[in-house]
Design a protein around this motif. Structure first.
Motif, mmCIF file in Angstrom:
data_model
loop_
_atom_site.group_PDB
_atom_site.id
_atom_site.type_symbol
_atom_site.label_atom_id
_atom_site.label_comp_id
_atom_site.label_asym_id
_atom_site.label_seq_id
_atom_site.Cartn_x
_atom_site.Cartn_y
_atom_site.Cartn_z
ATOM 1 N N LYS A 121 1.909 14.935 0.775
ATOM 2 C CA LYS A 121 0.936 15.702 0.699
ATOM 3 C C LYS A 121 0.962 16.555 1.277
ATOM 4 C CE LYS A 121 -1.100 15.442 -3.875
ATOM 5 N NZ LYS A 121 -1.062 16.192 -4.437
ATOM 6 N N LEU A 142 0.864 -1.213 0.245
ATOM 7 C CA LEU A 142 -0.114 0.397 -0.183
ATOM 8 C C LEU A 142 0.804 1.105 -0.217
ATOM 9 C CD1 LEU A 142 -2.653 -1.091 2.215
ATOM 10 C CD2 LEU A 142 -2.625 -0.885 0.415
ATOM 11 N N MET A 143 2.295 0.767 -0.106
ATOM 12 C CA MET A 143 3.151 2.247 0.339
ATOM 13 C C MET A 143 2.822 3.163 -0.664
ATOM 14 S SD MET A 143 6.916 0.244 -0.420
ATOM 15 C CE MET A 143 7.448 1.511 -0.511
ATOM 16 N N PHE A 144 2.826 3.048 -2.071
ATOM 17 C CA PHE A 144 2.686 3.797 -2.985
ATOM 18 C C PHE A 144 1.401 4.225 -3.587
ATOM 19 C CE2 PHE A 144 5.483 0.750 -4.797
ATOM 20 C CZ PHE A 144 6.848 0.781 -4.500
ATOM 21 N N TRP A 145 -0.090 3.726 -2.742
ATOM 22 C CA TRP A 145 -0.852 4.729 -2.659
ATOM 23 C C TRP A 145 -1.252 5.983 -1.149
ATOM 24 C CZ3 TRP A 145 -3.889 3.936 -6.608
ATOM 25 C CH2 TRP A 145 -3.698 2.243 -7.257
ATOM 26 N N HIS A 146 -0.455 5.656 -0.696
ATOM 27 C CA HIS A 146 -0.311 6.967 0.273
ATOM 28 C C HIS A 146 0.264 7.969 -0.255
ATOM 29 C CE1 HIS A 146 -0.067 3.567 4.107
ATOM 30 N NE2 HIS A 146 -1.073 3.350 2.926
ATOM 31 N N THR A 147 -0.268 8.851 0.311
ATOM 32 C CA THR A 147 0.121 10.535 -0.101
ATOM 33 C C THR A 147 0.387 11.250 0.893
ATOM 34 O OG1 THR A 147 -2.680 11.354 -0.202
ATOM 35 C CG2 THR A 147 -1.549 10.706 -2.209
#
Lengths: 290, 585
Positions: B46, B38-43
């Motif tokens: 931002k 899930l690490m790439f889905w986290h923002t």
């Protein structure tokens, strides 16, 4: 031994008969290793000079050159390579992502590298980086005899290496087979991996699903490694963000690998498991065709 | 209405709203997907970058924006238009002035209609309203109302005391007044008989179907010394009704007749009785019901106005024919003393009787028989009921031309009329009975009756004593220098100008009137007797017309779809910014 695992290993072993380990370039046998590498290292064979940078070993400063040119420079000696390959297989849950060829590709590549090493008369040892990094039972034998492999770990390789520093052979060629999906600075992992290694190959194994994102909409994401569930609205922005994050992650690894002299290559599992055509790895200087 | 939609069918496009909702509902269902990490889905990085972060509320926000967009586009397509406050709306209101509008349930149709008119005008913005009272003849109120208050004041003149309402005639007048840009509103208590074709006309009915028993006819006829009276009572209901009819003297309330009659549904029962011709006016009434104006009738004795006729004819055949015809008229008295009408075949000096009319019959020996075609002036009172087809009329071809031809055969005048002095006529008949069949045909007594009746109608006094609502009451005073007073049913005394040669007034209120001239009383009664108006079973309420179709009155509205489209464009821009992620950046 899991029958499926055995089949995947056998496939990889068969595919590996065509390949050998491409580097280091063999010149002559040395003190510690059996072959010399094209990399600069600590053998007695002088290779070149380069300008001193902070952190270099002061013992390697060429004082004679300093006296002549008033510039600090370092003597580079050809590195010495041990003709042994440590194959480290990332055994986290993400490597066995269901309904993908990731597991098959991982096991196959591990077997392929062991066969490629054998083809070059190198010895090899297979390791599994689970919760800790341990030798695979019978990991120095033919892959079909490997035992005890399990993809149930939920920790990344860095943590696995830290928990128990693996007893990799000094000056060995180390091959890490992983998707590299864990948070953290790649330098930390590479620092451990490259320590005492004569060459480091990082093979990033991805699934098509890791690259090709789902269609826009509400998606319930299940992390197959940690079991975490997250609901997301995937739209163009989210997809773009994902690609950007993945690219950044790969960029970080590429940069770290350059720093540590490691070679990194990325393969897509679904694209290699049918024909085992590893042109990218050949071109990348990881394998050579025999 | 201050806002309308020129194309309301566009609202069918709102069916897109549930479709949109369904799409979002479908999208809201989370599809499971197993991923490596899930690490790439986290923002999570931002927030350090700053800026707006609308992605968390992206789904509902986009949905609401799209929902609003659909609604706005549908609204714009529907052609919204708002009432222009700068323009004046012209309205002509036709008011049913018949007495059926006074039928009371909880409220009379008139009261309900007044409230509706006031509400309508209050919402009409700037307006000018003209009113037409639709009685037996349409009557235009000569004041224009531009405020609700002034309209209410004008509506006080709407009393609904007409014997009938000729709405068609009133609508024709309204159309002429309205022109192309005015609305016409018809206020009545029943539905239109035909489908309304006129776009600008709206028909509003405020009636209620109610049972009603009513006097629908009443007569009092003098025969010798007795008056024969007839009362017709109708039951306009779907079930029989028992009606108690009471007849009493109007001045003393002395009951002279009380009779209970059973009347079948939608039937009429008649009661006949006799009273002395000397009897004063009679008041007949039945028990009150939803419409009370027709529950009472007053019968006054008809004025006795015998017409004295002198016959001075030498021709025996002609004298006999005239004698028979005059004797057939019951109110004609053959006399030689001070005649009102002189019928002769020779020249007679009438200077001694200046009020007398003269009918001179010219019976020339050299008469020619005419078989027609005959030309009749149908507007003249003498020609009423005449049909000369097949009649042979013998007449001299050449006679002195005296007066206006009333009947002619080609260019030969057969009957002429000349007004010698005001209200005095000289009628000449060119007829030789020896070569004619006229005197042996029914046309002969008709012709003489017409002349005698015409003369009688111009005798002094009232023409008749019992009138229907809305009738013209005329009174000829014997002399023009005597004061005339009138006491109406409300007891008010009205003084007429003393120099009137003829008094004419409208019978607008039912009841007993007493007109006094030269010390002599002339009572007359006005009654509400109408089958059509007393029958409330056909009354209804509703609204017919196309006033709601604002595109027919486009000149009263200003389109505002451009404003809605502007808002929609702004929303589209916002939507685009959100979906492309530029807003967050």
């Amino acid at each position: 031994m899991n029958e499926t695992f055995g089949r995947y290993l056998l496939d990889g072993q068969r595919a590996g008969t065509r390949y050998g380990i491409a580097i280091p370039h063999t010149i002559q046998r040395g003190l510690f290793g059996n072959e010399l590498s094209n990399r600069s290292g600590s053998s007695l064979e002088f290779m070149d000079h380069r300008e001193y940078v902070v952190g270099d070993d002061l013992r390697r400063i060429d004082w004679s050159a300093f006296a002549r040119s008033d510039k600090l420079s370092i003597k580079l000696f050809r590195d010495e390579v041990n003709s042994h390959v440590d194959i480290i297989l990332d055994c986290s849950g993400s490597m066995a992502l269901e309904n993908t060829a990731k597991l098959r590709a991982s096991l196959g590549l591990a077997a392929l590298f062991s066969q490629a090493a054998a083809n070059c008369d190198y010895t090899f040892t297979a390791w599994q980086a689970g919760d800790t990094c341990l030798k695979i039972a019978n990991g120095a034998d033919r892959p079909v005899l490997w035992e005890g492999i399990s993809f149930e770990s939920s920790v990344g390789c860095e943590e696995s290496f830290r928990k128990s520093v693996p007893a990799w052979r000094r000056r060995s060629i180390r091959v890490l087979l992983s998707d590299l999906f864990w948070m953290g600075d790649p330098s930390a992992t590479l620092g451990i991996l490259a320590d005492g290694a004569s060459a480091v190959f990082i093979i990033q194994i991805l699934a098509e699903r890791d690259l090709n994102l789902p269609r826009p909409g509400n998606i319930r994401l299940h992390d197959c490694e940690t079991g975490r569930v997250e609901d997301m609205f995937v739209d163009t922005v989210a997809r773009e963000q994902y690609r950007r994050n993945l690219a950044n992650h790969q960029h970080n690894w590429n940069r770290a690998c350059r720093r540590f002299g490691a070679v990194i290559a990325t393969v897509v599992a679904e694209r290699i498991v049918e024909q085992w055509a590893l042109d990218d790895l050949v071109l990348g200087g990881v394998l050579k065709v025999l | 209405m201050s806002a309308v939609f020129l194309s309301p069918f566009a609202f069918f496009a709102l069916s897109a709203v549930p479709v949109l909702a369904a799409i979002y509902l479908f999208r809201s269902r989370f599809q499971p997907l197993y991923v490596s990490t899930l690490m790439f889905w986290h923002t999570s990085k931002k927030p350090r970058q700053g800026g707006l972060h609308l992605r968390r509320i992206q789904t509902p926000l986009l949905f609401f924006i799209e929902l609003l967009l659909v609604i706005l586009l549908v609204l714009a397509a529907a052609g919204p238009a708002i009432r222009s406050m700068k323009d004046t709306r012209h309205i002509v209101i036709v008011l049913d002035d018949s007495f059926s509008m006074l039928a009371s349930g909880e409220r009379t149709p008139r009261e309900t209609a007044i409230k509706a008119i006031e509400d309508l005008l209050a919402k009409a913005g700037r307006f000018d309203a003209r009113f037409i009272l639709a009685g037996t003849q349409p009557r235009l109120l000569d004041v224009t109302a531009s405020t609700v208050k002034s309209a209410s004041a004008l509506l006080d003149n709407w009393r609904c005391l007409g014997q009938a309402s000729d709405l068609e005639k009133a609508n024709v007048l309204a159309s002429e007044l309205a022109g192309k840009t005015a609305r016409i509103l018809v206020i009545t208590d029943h539905s239109p008989k035909n489908i309304i074709q006129q776009d600008s006309l709206e028909w509003r009915a405020f009636g209620r179907s109610l049972p009603n028993t009513a006097f629908v006819s009443a007569t009092r006829t003098t025969v010798d010394t007795k008056d024969n009276c007839m009362l017709a009572v109708a039951n306009f209901a779907d079930r029989p009704a028992a009606v108690n009819v009471i007849v009493e003297k109007a001045d003393s309330s002395q009951i002279i007749l009380s009779r209970e009659i059973e009347i079948q549904e939608n039937a009429v029962e008649r009661i006949f009785f006799e009273v002395s011709s000397e009897s004063p006016p009679l008041r007949a009434h039945i028990q009150p019901d939803f419409l009370q104006i027709d529950d009472q009738v007053i019968l006054t004795p008809e004025p006795a106005k015998p017409l004295r006729v002198r016959i001075a004819i030498g021709n025996e055949m002609l004298a006999s024919a005239v004698q028979k015809a005059v004797e057939a008229v019951n109110f004609a008295q053959i006399t030689t003393f001070s005649p009102h009408l002189l019928i002769t075949d020779s020249a007679v000096d009438t200077s001694k009787t200046p009020d007398a009319w003269m009918v001179q019959i010219i019976a020339e020996q050299n008469a020619v028989a005419f078989t027609g075609p005959f030309i009749l002036d149908r507007t003249h009172p003498v020609t009423g009921g005449l049909s000369l087809d097949g009649v042979i009329w013998g007449a001299a071809e050449k006679t002195d031309r005296v007066g206006v031809p009333v009947i002619a055969a080609g260019n030969v005048p057969l009957v002429t009329d000349r007004e010698t002095t005001p209200n005095t006529h000289y009628i000449r008949i060119n007829l030789n009975p020896a070569v004619s069949t006229l005197t042996r045909s029914p046309n002969w007594p008709i012709l003489l009756y017409n002349i005698i009746r015409w003369r009688q109608s111009l005798l002094s006094g009232l023409k008749q004593a019992n009138f229907a609502l809305g009738d013209d009451v005329t009174f000829l005073p014997e002399s023009s220098d005597q004061p005339i007073t009138l006491i109406n049913p409300a007891g008010e005394i009205i003084r007429m100008p003393a120099d009137s040669q003829i008094v004419s007034l409208k019978a607008e209120t039912p009841g007993l009137y007493i007109l006094t001239a030269a010390g002599r009383q002339h009572p007359f009664a006005v009654n509400a007797l109408s089958n059509e108006e007393s029958n409330l079973t056909a009354a209804s309420s509703g609204k017919w017309g196309k006033w709601q179709e604002a595109n027919l009155f486009w000149w009263e509205y200003r389109s505002v779809d451009w404003l809605i489209l502007l808002v929609a464009m702004a929303l589209l821009t916002l939507h685009s910014l959100i979906t492309t992620g530029r807003l967050g950046e």
